[in-house]
Design a protein around this motif. Structure first.
Motif, PDB file in Angstrom:
ATOM      1  N   ALA A  33       0.594  -1.610   0.000  1.00 18.19           N
ATOM      2  CA  ALA A  33      -0.078   0.074  -0.266  1.00 18.19           C
ATOM      3  C   ALA A  33       0.875   0.940   0.113  1.00 18.19           C
ATOM      4  CB  ALA A  33      -0.707   0.073   1.310  1.00 18.19           C
ATOM      5  N   ASP A  34       2.397   0.786  -0.389  1.00 18.45           N
ATOM      6  CA  ASP A  34       3.240   2.051  -0.128  1.00 18.45           C
ATOM      7  C   ASP A  34       3.171   2.526  -1.660  1.00 18.45           C
ATOM      8  OD1 ASP A  34       3.439   1.965   2.197  1.00 18.45           O
ATOM      9  OD2 ASP A  34       5.102   1.020   1.673  1.00 18.45           O
ATOM     10  N   ASP A  35       3.299   4.095  -2.038  1.00 14.36           N
ATOM     11  CA  ASP A  35       3.759   4.806  -3.100  1.00 14.36           C
ATOM     12  C   ASP A  35       3.146   5.009  -4.524  1.00 14.36           C
ATOM     13  OD1 ASP A  35       5.720   5.730  -2.292  1.00 14.36           O
ATOM     14  OD2 ASP A  35       6.729   4.078  -2.988  1.00 14.36           O
ATOM     15  N   LEU A  36       1.333   4.518  -3.829  1.00  9.81           N
ATOM     16  CA  LEU A  36       0.207   4.036  -4.538  1.00  9.81           C
ATOM     17  C   LEU A  36       0.178   4.847  -5.897  1.00  9.81           C
ATOM     18  CD1 LEU A  36      -2.041   2.920  -2.024  1.00  9.81           C
ATOM     19  CD2 LEU A  36      -0.411   1.348  -3.504  1.00  9.81           C
ATOM     20  N   ARG A  37      -0.207   4.539  -7.411  1.00  6.12           N
ATOM     21  CA  ARG A  37      -0.761   5.538  -8.642  1.00  6.12           C
ATOM     22  C   ARG A  37      -1.261   5.690  -9.328  1.00  6.12           C
ATOM     23  NH1 ARG A  37       4.151   2.806 -12.361  1.00  6.12           N
ATOM     24  NH2 ARG A  37       2.171   2.221 -12.754  1.00  6.12           N
ATOM     25  N   TRP A 114       2.075  -9.184  -7.281  1.00  2.14           N
ATOM     26  CA  TRP A 114       3.138  -8.430  -7.204  1.00  2.14           C
ATOM     27  C   TRP A 114       3.597  -9.403  -8.720  1.00  2.14           C
ATOM     28  CZ3 TRP A 114       5.279  -4.551  -5.194  1.00  2.14           C
ATOM     29  CH2 TRP A 114       4.461  -4.248  -3.327  1.00  2.14           C
ATOM     30  N   CYS A 115       3.723  -8.521  -9.981  1.00  2.22           N
ATOM     31  CA  CYS A 115       4.278  -8.481 -11.687  1.00  2.22           C
ATOM     32  C   CYS A 115       4.841  -6.925 -12.048  1.00  2.22           C
ATOM     33  CB  CYS A 115       2.417  -8.625 -12.323  1.00  2.22           C
ATOM     34  SG  CYS A 115       3.309  -9.953 -14.159  1.00  2.22           S
ATOM     35  N   ARG A 116       6.097  -7.468 -12.619  1.00  2.00           N
ATOM     36  CA  ARG A 116       7.265  -7.568 -12.992  1.00  2.00           C
ATOM     37  C   ARG A 116       7.286  -5.372 -12.714  1.00  2.00           C
ATOM     38  NH1 ARG A 116       4.753  -9.557 -17.518  1.00  2.00           N
ATOM     39  NH2 ARG A 116       6.085 -11.172 -18.390  1.00  2.00           N
ATOM     40  N   GLY A 117       6.847  -5.524 -11.199  1.00  2.00           N
ATOM     41  CA  GLY A 117       7.480  -3.785 -10.120  1.00  2.00           C
ATOM     42  C   GLY A 117       5.637  -3.463 -10.529  1.00  2.00           C
ATOM     43  N   LYS A 118       4.753  -4.141 -11.150  1.00  2.00           N
ATOM     44  CA  LYS A 118       3.728  -3.498 -11.252  1.00  2.00           C
ATOM     45  C   LYS A 118       2.359  -4.828  -9.721  1.00  2.00           C
ATOM     46  CE  LYS A 118       4.172  -1.143 -14.648  1.00  2.00           C
ATOM     47  NZ  LYS A 118       5.480  -0.225 -14.511  1.00  2.00           N
ATOM     48  N   LYS A 119       1.211  -3.171  -8.707  1.00  2.00           N
ATOM     49  CA  LYS A 119       0.869  -4.394  -7.872  1.00  2.00           C
ATOM     50  C   LYS A 119      -0.430  -3.961  -8.308  1.00  2.00           C
ATOM     51  CE  LYS A 119       2.341  -0.467  -5.195  1.00  2.00           C
ATOM     52  NZ  LYS A 119       2.897  -0.377  -4.275  1.00  2.00           N
ATOM     53  N   ALA A 120      -1.031  -5.251  -7.316  1.00  2.00           N
ATOM     54  CA  ALA A 120      -2.711  -5.115  -7.192  1.00  2.00           C
ATOM     55  C   ALA A 120      -3.083  -5.961  -5.766  1.00  2.00           C
ATOM     56  CB  ALA A 120      -3.904  -5.330  -8.121  1.00  2.00           C
ATOM     57  N   PHE A 133     -19.318  -4.107   6.128  1.00  2.00           N
ATOM     58  CA  PHE A 133     -17.775  -4.651   5.500  1.00  2.00           C
ATOM     59  C   PHE A 133     -17.582  -3.368   4.742  1.00  2.00           C
ATOM     60  CE2 PHE A 133     -20.037  -8.798   6.303  1.00  2.00           C
ATOM     61  CZ  PHE A 133     -18.879  -9.232   7.265  1.00  2.00           C
ATOM     62  N   SER A 134     -16.166  -3.515   4.874  1.00  2.00           N
ATOM     63  CA  SER A 134     -15.246  -1.975   4.239  1.00  2.00           C
ATOM     64  C   SER A 134     -14.285  -2.706   3.467  1.00  2.00           C
ATOM     65  CB  SER A 134     -14.030  -1.418   5.161  1.00  2.00           C
ATOM     66  OG  SER A 134     -15.144  -0.921   6.128  1.00  2.00           O
ATOM     67  N   TRP A 135     -14.862  -2.820   2.146  1.00  2.00           N
ATOM     68  CA  TRP A 135     -13.851  -3.752   0.754  1.00  2.00           C
ATOM     69  C   TRP A 135     -12.391  -2.303   0.417  1.00  2.00           C
ATOM     70  CZ3 TRP A 135     -13.462  -7.519  -1.865  1.00  2.00           C
ATOM     71  CH2 TRP A 135     -12.762  -7.726  -3.059  1.00  2.00           C
ATOM     72  N   ARG A 136     -11.655  -2.481   0.230  1.00  2.00           N
ATOM     73  CA  ARG A 136     -10.462  -1.533  -0.880  1.00  2.00           C
ATOM     74  C   ARG A 136     -10.294  -2.812  -1.514  1.00  2.00           C
ATOM     75  NH1 ARG A 136     -10.243  -0.762   4.995  1.00  2.00           N
ATOM     76  NH2 ARG A 136     -10.713   0.804   5.664  1.00  2.00           N
ATOM     77  N   SER A 137      -9.546  -1.195  -2.756  1.00  3.75           N
ATOM     78  CA  SER A 137      -9.120  -2.305  -3.761  1.00  3.75           C
ATOM     79  C   SER A 137      -7.303  -0.897  -4.561  1.00  3.75           C
ATOM     80  CB  SER A 137      -9.363  -3.525  -4.413  1.00  3.75           C
ATOM     81  OG  SER A 137     -10.445  -2.179  -5.600  1.00  3.75           O
ATOM     82  N   TYR A 138      -7.139  -2.025  -5.035  1.00  4.17           N
ATOM     83  CA  TYR A 138      -6.156  -0.928  -6.263  1.00  4.17           C
ATOM     84  C   TYR A 138      -5.671  -2.107  -7.109  1.00  4.17           C
ATOM     85  CZ  TYR A 138      -2.031   1.732  -7.448  1.00  4.17           C
ATOM     86  OH  TYR A 138      -0.864   1.863  -8.022  1.00  4.17           O
ATOM     87  N   SER A 139      -4.792  -1.004  -7.633  1.00  7.36           N
ATOM     88  CA  SER A 139      -4.208  -1.895  -8.932  1.00  7.36           C
ATOM     89  C   SER A 139      -3.696  -0.724  -9.548  1.00  7.36           C
ATOM     90  CB  SER A 139      -5.619  -2.107  -9.901  1.00  7.36           C
ATOM     91  OG  SER A 139      -4.550  -2.612 -10.895  1.00  7.36           O
ATOM     92  N   ASP A 140      -2.590  -0.731  -9.985  1.00  7.22           N
ATOM     93  CA  ASP A 140      -1.619   0.251 -11.060  1.00  7.22           C
ATOM     94  C   ASP A 140      -2.123   0.396 -12.081  1.00  7.22           C
ATOM     95  OD1 ASP A 140       0.014   0.970  -8.576  1.00  7.22           O
ATOM     96  OD2 ASP A 140       1.876  -0.752  -9.379  1.00  7.22           O
ATOM     97  N   PRO A 141      -1.555   1.561 -12.990  1.00  9.58           N
ATOM     98  CA  PRO A 141      -3.069   1.991 -13.952  1.00  9.58           C
ATOM     99  C   PRO A 141      -2.412   0.687 -15.331  1.00  9.58           C
ATOM    100  CG  PRO A 141      -1.978   3.647 -12.602  1.00  9.58           C
ATOM    101  CD  PRO A 141      -1.030   2.583 -12.023  1.00  9.58           C
ATOM    102  N   ASP A 142      -1.126   0.861 -15.098  1.00  7.33           N
ATOM    103  CA  ASP A 142      -0.697  -0.537 -15.949  1.00  7.33           C
ATOM    104  C   ASP A 142      -0.620  -1.732 -15.495  1.00  7.33           C
ATOM    105  OD1 ASP A 142       1.132   0.919 -13.950  1.00  7.33           O
ATOM    106  OD2 ASP A 142       2.556   1.290 -15.809  1.00  7.33           O
ATOM    107  N   PHE A 143      -1.022  -2.366 -14.598  1.00 13.27           N
ATOM    108  CA  PHE A 143      -1.101  -3.808 -14.284  1.00 13.27           C
ATOM    109  C   PHE A 143      -2.200  -4.408 -15.095  1.00 13.27           C
ATOM    110  CE2 PHE A 143      -2.648  -7.905 -11.960  1.00 13.27           C
ATOM    111  CZ  PHE A 143      -0.821  -7.384 -11.256  1.00 13.27           C
ATOM    112  N   LEU A 144      -1.284  -5.431 -15.963  1.00 16.17           N
ATOM    113  CA  LEU A 144      -1.850  -6.694 -16.953  1.00 16.17           C
ATOM    114  C   LEU A 144      -3.105  -7.795 -15.938  1.00 16.17           C
ATOM    115  CD1 LEU A 144       1.305  -6.725 -18.792  1.00 16.17           C
ATOM    116  CD2 LEU A 144      -1.623  -5.173 -19.561  1.00 16.17           C
TER     117      LEU A 144
END
Length: 144
Positions: A33-37, A114-120, A133-144
């Motif tokens: 959850a660090d350095d989210l883009r 984590w894949c090739r430096g990208k994260k979700a 229930f609290s839902w949180r999700s994240y995906s790097d913009p260029d995550f495949l």
């Protein structure tokens, strides 16, 4: 003194299980959850969004028996919410309930990739005060 290949660290440096990077003295436990883009998607629900516990939640709310955790025993049991969630832990990175703001939460679903430096990641917590229930999700913009 034995040096570990490629890292330059000694066995003494790795006694913490690799939790800390000795070169930069960083705790990597919550690095997902660090350095989210991009923005983290959040949602509040009365029942779990993660499929893993939707059926069990419905049974608990109806007073029906649910399967006992295999590490405790076997069979079915009618459980309270506290009994059902007693083995879950709090997510120290996201401890607050998105509905009421309480920090009396327990996480029942967590997934990260984590894949090739990208994260979700996905995280869902149950508030023991308001039972939302609290839902949180994240995906790097260029995550495949």
């Amino acid at each position: 003194m034995v040096k570990i290949a490629e890292t330059g660290l000694t066995k003494e440096d790795l006694k913490d299980g690799g939790k800390f990077d000795k070169k930069v003295d960083k705790d990597w436990t919550h690095a997902y959850a660090d350095d989210l883009r991009a923005e983290t998607y959040t949602e509040v629900n009365a029942s779990p969004k993660a499929d893993v516990h939707q059926r069990e939640w419905r049974k608990i709310m109806n007073g029906d028996p649910v399967e006992i955790n295999p590490s405790v025993g076997s069979g079915l049991k009618c459980m309270t919410i506290d009994e059902w969630s007693c083995r879950w832990k709090q997510n120290d990175r996201f401890p607050e309930c998105l509905a009421c703001g309480s920090e009396s939460t327990k996480e029942h679903h967590f997934m990260q990739t984590w894949c090739r430096g990208k994260k979700a990641f996905e995280s869902e917590t149950l508030c023991l005060d308001c039972h939302m229930f609290s839902w949180r999700s994240y995906s790097d913009p260029d995550f495949l």
